[in-house]
Scaffold this motif. Structure first.
Motif, PDB file in Angstrom:
ATOM      1  N   LEU A   6     -44.975 -23.457  39.386  1.00 31.96           N
ATOM      2  CA  LEU A   6     -45.069 -22.613  40.623  1.00 31.96           C
ATOM      3  C   LEU A   6     -45.002 -23.390  41.946  1.00 31.96           C
ATOM      4  CD1 LEU A   6     -48.157 -20.631  41.160  1.00 31.96           C
ATOM      5  CD2 LEU A   6     -48.686 -23.473  41.834  1.00 31.96           C
ATOM      6  N   ILE A   7     -44.269 -23.954  42.474  1.00 32.69           N
ATOM      7  CA  ILE A   7     -43.251 -24.111  43.627  1.00 32.69           C
ATOM      8  C   ILE A   7     -42.189 -22.844  43.544  1.00 32.69           C
ATOM      9  CG2 ILE A   7     -41.832 -25.980  45.731  1.00 32.69           C
ATOM     10  CD1 ILE A   7     -44.077 -27.922  44.647  1.00 32.69           C
ATOM     11  N   ALA A   8     -41.556 -23.211  42.391  1.00 36.44           N
ATOM     12  CA  ALA A   8     -40.491 -22.152  42.650  1.00 36.44           C
ATOM     13  C   ALA A   8     -40.652 -20.676  42.496  1.00 36.44           C
ATOM     14  CB  ALA A   8     -39.336 -22.873  41.143  1.00 36.44           C
ATOM     15  N   SER A   9     -41.464 -20.358  41.837  1.00 34.16           N
ATOM     16  CA  SER A   9     -42.216 -19.228  42.197  1.00 34.16           C
ATOM     17  C   SER A   9     -42.553 -18.183  42.904  1.00 34.16           C
ATOM     18  CB  SER A   9     -43.331 -18.785  41.419  1.00 34.16           C
ATOM     19  OG  SER A   9     -43.049 -18.852  39.804  1.00 34.16           O
ATOM     20  N   GLY A  10     -43.538 -19.883  44.338  1.00 29.69           N
ATOM     21  CA  GLY A  10     -43.661 -19.393  45.529  1.00 29.69           C
ATOM     22  C   GLY A  10     -42.677 -18.455  46.180  1.00 29.69           C
ATOM     23  N   MET A  11     -41.236 -19.754  46.166  1.00 29.80           N
ATOM     24  CA  MET A  11     -39.636 -19.561  46.834  1.00 29.80           C
ATOM     25  C   MET A  11     -39.169 -18.254  46.337  1.00 29.80           C
ATOM     26  SD  MET A  11     -38.598 -23.337  46.869  1.00 29.80           S
ATOM     27  CE  MET A  11     -37.234 -23.381  47.515  1.00 29.80           C
ATOM     28  N   LEU A  12     -39.713 -17.357  44.945  1.00 30.69           N
ATOM     29  CA  LEU A  12     -38.480 -16.637  44.533  1.00 30.69           C
ATOM     30  C   LEU A  12     -40.078 -15.170  45.436  1.00 30.69           C
ATOM     31  CD1 LEU A  12     -38.157 -17.146  40.978  1.00 30.69           C
ATOM     32  CD2 LEU A  12     -36.192 -17.129  42.854  1.00 30.69           C
ATOM     33  N   ALA A  44     -43.654 -13.958  36.479  1.00 30.84           N
ATOM     34  CA  ALA A  44     -43.477 -14.231  35.572  1.00 30.84           C
ATOM     35  C   ALA A  44     -43.743 -16.392  35.837  1.00 30.84           C
ATOM     36  CB  ALA A  44     -41.817 -14.773  34.492  1.00 30.84           C
ATOM     37  N   GLY A  45     -43.393 -16.694  36.586  1.00 35.12           N
ATOM     38  CA  GLY A  45     -43.170 -18.820  36.898  1.00 35.12           C
ATOM     39  C   GLY A  45     -44.631 -18.863  36.959  1.00 35.12           C
ATOM     40  N   LEU A  46     -45.785 -17.372  37.775  1.00 33.72           N
ATOM     41  CA  LEU A  46     -46.825 -17.840  38.358  1.00 33.72           C
ATOM     42  C   LEU A  46     -47.517 -18.039  36.932  1.00 33.72           C
ATOM     43  CD1 LEU A  46     -49.059 -17.971  40.446  1.00 33.72           C
ATOM     44  CD2 LEU A  46     -49.394 -15.500  40.632  1.00 33.72           C
ATOM     45  N   ALA A  47     -46.911 -16.887  35.784  1.00 34.41           N
ATOM     46  CA  ALA A  47     -48.459 -17.092  34.954  1.00 34.41           C
ATOM     47  C   ALA A  47     -48.251 -17.823  34.009  1.00 34.41           C
ATOM     48  CB  ALA A  47     -47.855 -15.395  34.409  1.00 34.41           C
ATOM     49  N   TYR A  48     -46.917 -18.598  34.274  1.00 33.47           N
ATOM     50  CA  TYR A  48     -46.711 -20.361  33.244  1.00 33.47           C
ATOM     51  C   TYR A  48     -48.178 -20.756  33.744  1.00 33.47           C
ATOM     52  CZ  TYR A  48     -44.539 -24.378  31.468  1.00 33.47           C
ATOM     53  OH  TYR A  48     -44.033 -25.449  30.764  1.00 33.47           O
ATOM     54  N   ALA A  49     -47.501 -21.311  34.922  1.00 36.45           N
ATOM     55  CA  ALA A  49     -47.996 -21.911  35.775  1.00 36.45           C
ATOM     56  C   ALA A  49     -49.707 -22.284  35.228  1.00 36.45           C
ATOM     57  CB  ALA A  49     -47.535 -22.110  37.167  1.00 36.45           C
ATOM     58  N   MET A  50     -50.414 -21.079  35.475  1.00 39.16           N
ATOM     59  CA  MET A  50     -51.519 -20.843  35.180  1.00 39.16           C
ATOM     60  C   MET A  50     -51.526 -21.176  33.815  1.00 39.16           C
ATOM     61  SD  MET A  50     -52.086 -17.451  37.691  1.00 39.16           S
ATOM     62  CE  MET A  50     -53.034 -17.168  37.060  1.00 39.16           C
ATOM     63  N   ARG A  51     -51.216 -21.157  33.515  1.00 44.03           N
ATOM     64  CA  ARG A  51     -51.708 -21.936  31.791  1.00 44.03           C
ATOM     65  C   ARG A  51     -52.674 -23.591  32.443  1.00 44.03           C
ATOM     66  NH1 ARG A  51     -46.435 -21.743  27.814  1.00 44.03           N
ATOM     67  NH2 ARG A  51     -46.496 -19.027  27.762  1.00 44.03           N
ATOM     68  N   GLU A  52     -51.762 -24.199  33.035  1.00 49.67           N
ATOM     69  CA  GLU A  52     -52.568 -25.426  33.587  1.00 49.67           C
ATOM     70  C   GLU A  52     -53.134 -25.444  34.940  1.00 49.67           C
ATOM     71  OE1 GLU A  52     -52.834 -28.196  31.593  1.00 49.67           O
ATOM     72  OE2 GLU A  52     -51.913 -27.059  29.985  1.00 49.67           O
ATOM     73  N   ILE A  53     -52.894 -24.464  35.238  1.00 52.67           N
ATOM     74  CA  ILE A  53     -53.763 -24.756  36.702  1.00 52.67           C
ATOM     75  C   ILE A  53     -54.275 -23.444  36.975  1.00 52.67           C
ATOM     76  CG2 ILE A  53     -53.391 -24.455  39.208  1.00 52.67           C
ATOM     77  CD1 ILE A  53     -50.047 -25.796  38.592  1.00 52.67           C
ATOM     78  N   PRO A  54     -55.902 -24.307  37.582  1.00 48.02           N
ATOM     79  CA  PRO A  54     -56.711 -22.371  37.795  1.00 48.02           C
ATOM     80  C   PRO A  54     -56.204 -21.571  38.727  1.00 48.02           C
ATOM     81  CG  PRO A  54     -57.673 -25.108  38.336  1.00 48.02           C
ATOM     82  CD  PRO A  54     -55.942 -25.175  38.112  1.00 48.02           C
ATOM     83  N   TYR A  59     -52.564 -19.178  42.525  1.00 47.15           N
ATOM     84  CA  TYR A  59     -52.210 -18.428  43.212  1.00 47.15           C
ATOM     85  C   TYR A  59     -52.366 -18.776  45.071  1.00 47.15           C
ATOM     86  CZ  TYR A  59     -52.996 -13.132  45.531  1.00 47.15           C
ATOM     87  OH  TYR A  59     -52.674 -12.115  45.837  1.00 47.15           O
ATOM     88  N   ALA A  60     -53.347 -18.851  45.556  1.00 47.07           N
ATOM     89  CA  ALA A  60     -52.941 -20.059  46.341  1.00 47.07           C
ATOM     90  C   ALA A  60     -51.822 -20.276  46.836  1.00 47.07           C
ATOM     91  CB  ALA A  60     -54.400 -20.960  47.098  1.00 47.07           C
ATOM     92  N   VAL A  61     -51.213 -21.255  46.153  1.00 48.71           N
ATOM     93  CA  VAL A  61     -50.603 -22.210  46.717  1.00 48.71           C
ATOM     94  C   VAL A  61     -49.334 -21.518  46.550  1.00 48.71           C
ATOM     95  CG1 VAL A  61     -48.817 -24.074  45.478  1.00 48.71           C
ATOM     96  CG2 VAL A  61     -51.092 -24.041  45.969  1.00 48.71           C
ATOM     97  N   TRP A  62     -49.080 -20.673  45.491  1.00 50.87           N
ATOM     98  CA  TRP A  62     -47.711 -19.245  45.269  1.00 50.87           C
ATOM     99  C   TRP A  62     -47.998 -18.761  46.710  1.00 50.87           C
ATOM    100  CZ3 TRP A  62     -48.268 -13.520  44.211  1.00 50.87           C
ATOM    101  CH2 TRP A  62     -46.998 -13.712  43.528  1.00 50.87           C
ATOM    102  N   VAL A  63     -48.650 -17.707  46.753  1.00 46.20           N
ATOM    103  CA  VAL A  63     -49.004 -16.865  48.018  1.00 46.20           C
ATOM    104  C   VAL A  63     -48.180 -17.719  49.673  1.00 46.20           C
ATOM    105  CG1 VAL A  63     -50.268 -16.224  49.389  1.00 46.20           C
ATOM    106  CG2 VAL A  63     -50.419 -15.033  47.865  1.00 46.20           C
ATOM    107  N   GLY A  64     -49.295 -19.500  49.566  1.00 47.05           N
ATOM    108  CA  GLY A  64     -49.083 -20.449  50.770  1.00 47.05           C
ATOM    109  C   GLY A  64     -47.049 -20.386  51.069  1.00 47.05           C
ATOM    110  N   ILE A  65     -46.642 -20.933  49.967  1.00 46.33           N
ATOM    111  CA  ILE A  65     -45.382 -20.913  49.692  1.00 46.33           C
ATOM    112  C   ILE A  65     -44.468 -19.694  50.241  1.00 46.33           C
ATOM    113  CG2 ILE A  65     -43.003 -21.816  48.396  1.00 46.33           C
ATOM    114  CD1 ILE A  65     -45.679 -23.679  46.702  1.00 46.33           C
ATOM    115  N   GLY A  66     -44.739 -18.593  49.176  1.00 49.53           N
ATOM    116  CA  GLY A  66     -44.008 -16.954  49.986  1.00 49.53           C
ATOM    117  C   GLY A  66     -44.278 -16.876  51.409  1.00 49.53           C
ATOM    118  N   ALA A  67     -45.379 -17.290  51.212  1.00 44.58           N
ATOM    119  CA  ALA A  67     -45.785 -16.527  52.741  1.00 44.58           C
ATOM    120  C   ALA A  67     -45.488 -17.207  53.392  1.00 44.58           C
ATOM    121  CB  ALA A  67     -47.197 -15.985  53.037  1.00 44.58           C
TER     122      ALA A  67
END
Length: 104
Positions: A6-12, A44-54, A59-67
């Motif tokens: 998820l962190i890597a996906s946010g960076m991407l 793809a990374g976000l989708a993978y992370a969402m298998r285990e993370i609500p 989404y909030a973590v992904w967007v926050g890191i990306g922003a």
């Protein structure tokens, strides 16, 4: 493992957002290619992370890191002003992302 993805996906997300701006409405080839590759990998990374993370938390973590990283890149490049207030607000986003991880 899911949190690392998820962190890597946010960076991407920051990579594809920056590349999107650099592509000048998809007129420049290299940034356009980077945009599509980074966007697909990020999603793809976000989708993978969402298998285990609500979903909401992921989404909030992904967007926050990306922003935060997108704005930081723009500040480093001199495209946006790096004021004390802006930096403090970005740090607030980082604190919220960390908080979501702690309570998840």
């Amino acid at each position: 493992m899911h949190w690392l993805v998820l962190i890597a996906s946010g960076m991407l997300e920051a990579v594809w957002a920056t590349a999107l701006g650099a592509s000048e409405k998809f007129k420049k080839t290299a940034p356009t290619i980077v945009f599509f590759i980074a966007m697909i990998a990020s999603m793809a990374g976000l989708a993978y992370a969402m298998r285990e993370i609500p979903t909401g938390t992921a989404y909030a973590v992904w967007v926050g890191i990306g922003a935060v990283l997108t704005v930081a890149i723009a500040m480093i490049r001199g495209e946006e002003k790096a004021t004390t207030a802006r930096i403090l607000l970005l740090l607030g986003i980082v604190a919220c992302v960390i908080g979501l991880k702690v309570v998840a």
